[in-house]
Write an enzyme that holds these catalytic residues in place. Sequence first.
Site, PDB file in Angstrom:
ATOM      1  N   SER A 193     -61.552  54.572 -72.886  1.00  0.00           N
ATOM      2  CA  SER A 193     -62.668  54.604 -72.117  1.00  0.00           C
ATOM      3  C   SER A 193     -62.658  53.614 -71.052  1.00  0.00           C
ATOM      4  O   SER A 193     -61.522  53.388 -70.327  1.00  0.00           O
ATOM      5  CB  SER A 193     -63.935  54.834 -72.736  1.00  0.00           C
ATOM      6  OG  SER A 193     -65.006  55.235 -71.983  1.00  0.00           O
ATOM      7  N   ASP A 253     -64.479  66.029 -73.870  1.00  0.00           N
ATOM      8  CA  ASP A 253     -65.150  64.797 -73.571  1.00  0.00           C
ATOM      9  C   ASP A 253     -66.069  65.146 -72.370  1.00  0.00           C
ATOM     10  O   ASP A 253     -65.976  65.390 -71.479  1.00  0.00           O
ATOM     11  CB  ASP A 253     -63.989  64.189 -72.966  1.00  0.00           C
ATOM     12  CG  ASP A 253     -64.346  62.448 -72.885  1.00  0.00           C
ATOM     13  OD1 ASP A 253     -65.578  62.186 -72.643  1.00  0.00           O
ATOM     14  OD2 ASP A 253     -63.520  61.899 -73.194  1.00  0.00           O
ATOM     15  N   HIS A 303     -65.873  62.407 -76.802  1.00  0.00           N
ATOM     16  CA  HIS A 303     -65.189  61.085 -76.226  1.00  0.00           C
ATOM     17  C   HIS A 303     -64.731  60.131 -77.240  1.00  0.00           C
ATOM     18  O   HIS A 303     -63.979  59.325 -76.601  1.00  0.00           O
ATOM     19  CB  HIS A 303     -66.468  60.617 -75.334  1.00  0.00           C
ATOM     20  CG  HIS A 303     -66.339  59.470 -74.449  1.00  0.00           C
ATOM     21  ND1 HIS A 303     -65.154  59.328 -73.337  1.00  0.00           N
ATOM     22  CD2 HIS A 303     -66.672  58.059 -74.640  1.00  0.00           C
ATOM     23  CE1 HIS A 303     -65.216  58.310 -73.073  1.00  0.00           C
ATOM     24  NE2 HIS A 303     -66.093  57.403 -73.550  1.00  0.00           N
TER      25      HIS A 303
END
Length: 338
Positions: free
Chosen positions: A185, A273, A312
């Site tokens: 991320s 995601d 995610h």
Amino acid sequence: LYRRYGLWFRLRKLIIWLLGVYIAIPFLVKLCPAIQAKLVFLNFVRVPYFIDLKRPQDQGLNHTCNYYLQPEEDVTIGVWHTVPAALWKNARGKDQLWFEEALASSHPVILYLHGNAGTRGGDHRVELYKVLSSLGYHVVTFDYRGWGDSIGSPSERGMTYDALHVFDWIKARSGDNPVYIWGHSLGTGVATNLVRRLCERETPPDALILESPFTNIREEARSHPFSVASTRYFPGFDWFFLDPITTSGIKFANDENVKYISCSLLILHAEDDPVVPFHLGKKLYNIAATSRSFRDYKVQFVPFHTDLGYRHKYIYRSPELPRILREFLGKSEHEHHH
């Protein structure tokens, strides 16, 4: 009638107040870019809140040592070092020196750079350390300055410098063992910043793994669920919300960095995601795959189908992950991308 009028009056007041807040927030963000920086980093969100970061064993990491390193004056960062599962029994009750020396044992090392919010003790992060340890990797992870129990003020430059300091600290102890960098991320932005610098000084890592990456912070912010909801109704969204990010010196330009990176690259992204849209990871792959800097290296993109529900931060659950890593890292050095 009077009661109904009183209710309508109160409702009208509430609507006017909410409208005022809705209009005031963008101006507040524009006038004070530090607010937007805080929303990007979310370093003040400590989840899970009550854990003692000095005691990784409380999270089921019985083979992990907690260190503190000092990248710069007035900056101290908390580091966890998890040894490979094969060394678990030996690790019990050992001190920091033993753990540091263990980096020279014949096991590869993964430097893990986490995303925004939370700490190095976040649940999904801990689960990934366990998976990587079981596959025979040392895992070194840390909280950037301003996160967890690390001291200092967060900034993109500072986060990158902290990562560089930990990488050099690992290299000084790991002998000839491969060192891989894994960013997740927001951590993918730190990872490409770091690897670009390492390649420029001709000390690249053995491979770079990006999990749920974006192209750059502006595109990610524009694609975030909150932003998507806002942009539909708010004129001047870029000027109000995205420009202050740039003003704060926050770029995390993965799309630019990959043009200067020369080592093998693996991108992992779940199709469902909701935080970093899948199309941004795919776009980054397309930029990297056609970049001249990768012409002597392998560039691979692995999607995870929506039905799997990895979203995610749950790619670590994939039963395919060990095979993907073994095949990629097993032959990651100096291979031509086809």
